[in-house]
Scaffold this motif. Structure first.
Motif, PDB file in Angstrom:
ATOM      1  N   ARG A   1       8.589  -1.350  -0.975  1.00 30.44           N
ATOM      2  CA  ARG A   1       7.790  -0.780  -2.070  1.00 30.44           C
ATOM      3  C   ARG A   1       6.949  -1.855  -2.742  1.00 30.44           C
ATOM      4  NH1 ARG A   1      12.654   1.586  -3.387  1.00 30.44           N
ATOM      5  NH2 ARG A   1      12.718   0.472  -5.355  1.00 30.44           N
ATOM      6  N   ALA A   2       7.502  -3.063  -2.855  1.00 29.35           N
ATOM      7  CA  ALA A   2       6.752  -4.164  -3.465  1.00 29.35           C
ATOM      8  C   ALA A   2       5.575  -4.582  -2.573  1.00 29.35           C
ATOM      9  CB  ALA A   2       7.672  -5.359  -3.709  1.00 29.35           C
ATOM     10  N   MET A   3       5.756  -4.497  -1.252  1.00 28.19           N
ATOM     11  CA  MET A   3       4.692  -4.920  -0.342  1.00 28.19           C
ATOM     12  C   MET A   3       3.616  -3.848  -0.142  1.00 28.19           C
ATOM     13  SD  MET A   3       4.943  -6.690   3.400  1.00 28.19           S
ATOM     14  CE  MET A   3       4.745  -5.290   4.479  1.00 28.19           C
ATOM     15  N   ALA A   4       3.916  -2.603  -0.458  1.00 33.97           N
ATOM     16  CA  ALA A   4       2.972  -1.506  -0.209  1.00 33.97           C
ATOM     17  C   ALA A   4       1.575  -1.754  -0.802  1.00 33.97           C
ATOM     18  CB  ALA A   4       3.545  -0.185  -0.701  1.00 33.97           C
ATOM     19  N   PRO A   5       1.458  -2.164  -2.078  1.00 36.70           N
ATOM     20  CA  PRO A   5       0.108  -2.407  -2.597  1.00 36.70           C
ATOM     21  C   PRO A   5      -0.561  -3.620  -1.944  1.00 36.70           C
ATOM     22  CG  PRO A   5       1.760  -2.774  -4.322  1.00 36.70           C
ATOM     23  CD  PRO A   5       2.474  -2.256  -3.122  1.00 36.70           C
ATOM     24  N   MET A   6       0.233  -4.564  -1.481  1.00 36.89           N
ATOM     25  CA  MET A   6      -0.324  -5.731  -0.781  1.00 36.89           C
ATOM     26  C   MET A   6      -0.905  -5.319   0.577  1.00 36.89           C
ATOM     27  SD  MET A   6       0.233  -8.093  -2.902  1.00 36.89           S
ATOM     28  CE  MET A   6       0.579  -7.194  -4.391  1.00 36.89           C
ATOM     29  N   PHE A   7      -0.204  -4.426   1.273  1.00 37.67           N
ATOM     30  CA  PHE A   7      -0.674  -3.919   2.560  1.00 37.67           C
ATOM     31  C   PHE A   7      -1.949  -3.108   2.351  1.00 37.67           C
ATOM     32  CE2 PHE A   7      -0.206  -1.289   6.478  1.00 37.67           C
ATOM     33  CZ  PHE A   7      -0.139  -2.326   7.400  1.00 37.67           C
ATOM     34  N   GLU A   8      -1.990  -2.369   1.262  1.00 40.10           N
ATOM     35  CA  GLU A   8      -3.191  -1.594   0.901  1.00 40.10           C
ATOM     36  C   GLU A   8      -4.384  -2.531   0.681  1.00 40.10           C
ATOM     37  OE1 GLU A   8      -5.119   2.035  -0.157  1.00 40.10           O
ATOM     38  OE2 GLU A   8      -3.011   1.902   0.335  1.00 40.10           O
ATOM     39  N   ARG A   9      -4.176  -3.615  -0.040  1.00 38.92           N
ATOM     40  CA  ARG A   9      -5.251  -4.590  -0.266  1.00 38.92           C
ATOM     41  C   ARG A   9      -5.678  -5.256   1.028  1.00 38.92           C
ATOM     42  NH1 ARG A   9      -2.510  -7.442  -4.967  1.00 38.92           N
ATOM     43  NH2 ARG A   9      -2.238  -5.629  -6.261  1.00 38.92           N
ATOM     44  N   ALA A  10      -4.717  -5.549   1.885  1.00 39.49           N
ATOM     45  CA  ALA A  10      -5.033  -6.162   3.177  1.00 39.49           C
ATOM     46  C   ALA A  10      -5.913  -5.236   4.014  1.00 39.49           C
ATOM     47  CB  ALA A  10      -3.755  -6.515   3.927  1.00 39.49           C
ATOM     48  N   ALA A  11      -5.673  -3.930   3.913  1.00 40.19           N
ATOM     49  CA  ALA A  11      -6.485  -2.960   4.664  1.00 40.19           C
ATOM     50  C   ALA A  11      -7.954  -3.064   4.278  1.00 40.19           C
ATOM     51  CB  ALA A  11      -5.978  -1.539   4.435  1.00 40.19           C
ATOM     52  N   GLN A  12      -8.214  -3.279   3.012  1.00 44.07           N
ATOM     53  CA  GLN A  12      -9.596  -3.388   2.543  1.00 44.07           C
ATOM     54  C   GLN A  12     -10.296  -4.595   3.155  1.00 44.07           C
ATOM     55  OE1 GLN A  12      -9.108  -3.399  -1.704  1.00 44.07           O
ATOM     56  NE2 GLN A  12      -8.353  -1.305  -1.727  1.00 44.07           N
ATOM     57  N   GLN A  13      -9.544  -5.627   3.502  1.00 43.12           N
ATOM     58  CA  GLN A  13     -10.127  -6.829   4.083  1.00 43.12           C
ATOM     59  C   GLN A  13     -10.152  -6.796   5.608  1.00 43.12           C
ATOM     60  OE1 GLN A  13      -8.669 -10.536   2.306  1.00 43.12           O
ATOM     61  NE2 GLN A  13      -7.741  -9.278   0.703  1.00 43.12           N
ATOM     62  N   LEU A  14      -9.178  -6.149   6.221  1.00 42.55           N
ATOM     63  CA  LEU A  14      -9.055  -6.197   7.676  1.00 42.55           C
ATOM     64  C   LEU A  14      -9.794  -5.071   8.403  1.00 42.55           C
ATOM     65  CD1 LEU A  14      -5.285  -7.173   7.896  1.00 42.55           C
ATOM     66  CD2 LEU A  14      -7.255  -8.635   8.446  1.00 42.55           C
ATOM     67  N   GLU A  15      -9.916  -3.907   7.761  1.00 39.14           N
ATOM     68  CA  GLU A  15     -10.645  -2.822   8.412  1.00 39.14           C
ATOM     69  C   GLU A  15     -12.138  -3.115   8.381  1.00 39.14           C
ATOM     70  OE1 GLU A  15      -9.748   1.077   6.933  1.00 39.14           O
ATOM     71  OE2 GLU A  15      -7.902   1.150   8.060  1.00 39.14           O
ATOM     72  N   PRO A  16     -12.899  -2.721   9.361  1.00 40.48           N
ATOM     73  CA  PRO A  16     -12.613  -1.894  10.524  1.00 40.48           C
ATOM     74  C   PRO A  16     -12.288  -2.685  11.797  1.00 40.48           C
ATOM     75  CG  PRO A  16     -14.965  -2.068  10.309  1.00 40.48           C
ATOM     76  CD  PRO A  16     -14.353  -2.882   9.182  1.00 40.48           C
ATOM     77  N   GLN A  17     -12.090  -3.971  11.712  1.00 37.99           N
ATOM     78  CA  GLN A  17     -11.762  -4.745  12.907  1.00 37.99           C
ATOM     79  C   GLN A  17     -10.328  -4.488  13.363  1.00 37.99           C
ATOM     80  OE1 GLN A  17     -13.366  -6.249  10.192  1.00 37.99           O
ATOM     81  NE2 GLN A  17     -15.306  -5.953  11.258  1.00 37.99           N
ATOM     82  N   ILE A  18      -9.475  -4.037  12.448  1.00 35.50           N
ATOM     83  CA  ILE A  18      -8.064  -3.785  12.737  1.00 35.50           C
ATOM     84  C   ILE A  18      -7.678  -2.478  12.045  1.00 35.50           C
ATOM     85  CG2 ILE A  18      -5.706  -4.649  12.379  1.00 35.50           C
ATOM     86  CD1 ILE A  18      -7.096  -7.478  12.181  1.00 35.50           C
ATOM     87  N   ARG A  19      -6.928  -1.629  12.747  1.00 33.72           N
ATOM     88  CA  ARG A  19      -6.425  -0.380  12.160  1.00 33.72           C
ATOM     89  C   ARG A  19      -5.064  -0.670  11.544  1.00 33.72           C
ATOM     90  NH1 ARG A  19      -8.504   4.016  10.641  1.00 33.72           N
ATOM     91  NH2 ARG A  19      -9.282   4.735  12.628  1.00 33.72           N
TER      92      ARG A  19
END
Length: 147
Positions: free
Chosen positions: A73-91
């Motif tokens: 649960r603590a990492m969930a918002p971090m993973f969400e932020r990472a998505a903003q930086q990694l997409e669309p090169q990585i799903r």
């Protein structure tokens, strides 16, 4: 005929072919017409996981988690932020291990949260334990470079 990349839609699960010279940013699904990438991880079940991992030509980063897990649960918002930086090169995908115990077992998940980086249908890197967004992005990029 020009080369294409296959990308699975996060909304309807259909596999789309995108010309290799076209950037996936702003691409829309040919079936449901929704944006292919939204900058958010996609919650998947076992079937959708398989579609994304096997049918996508882009790397897939999976967060294996469970709702009762505090570090998850603590990492969930971090993973969400990472998505903003990694997409669309990585799903980016989120797999609830409680809802997919057989898949979690096949993937040899022994602790959560666990990040799996997959390309071409196979695992290329794994990390167990929570990370912040910067670390998720750095680990993903370094793992892709090494593979």
């Amino acid at each position: 005929m020009s080369e294409t990349r296959q990308i699975v839609c996060g909304h309807c699960g259909r596999t789309n072919r995108l010309p290799a010279e076209r950037t996936p940013e702003g691409a829309r699904c040919g079936a449901c017409h929704q944006p292919m990438f939204t900058g958010h991880p996609i919650e998947v079940d076992e079937e959708a996981f398989g579609r994304h991992v096997v049918n996508s030509d882009i790397p897939v980063l999976v967060d294996v988690w469970a709702p009762w897990c505090g570090p998850c649960r603590a990492m969930a918002p971090m993973f969400e932020r990472a998505a903003q930086q990694l997409e669309p090169q990585i799903r980016l995908l989120k797999l609830n291990s409680d809802n997919a115990p057989a898949l979690s077992s096949r993937l040899n998940i022994t602790g959560i949260p666990t990040l799996l980086l997959m390309r071409g249908g196979r695992e290329i890197a794994r990390h167990a334990g929570a990370m912040d967004a910067r670390s998720i992005v750095a680990w993903t990029q370094a793992s892709l470079t090494r593979s």
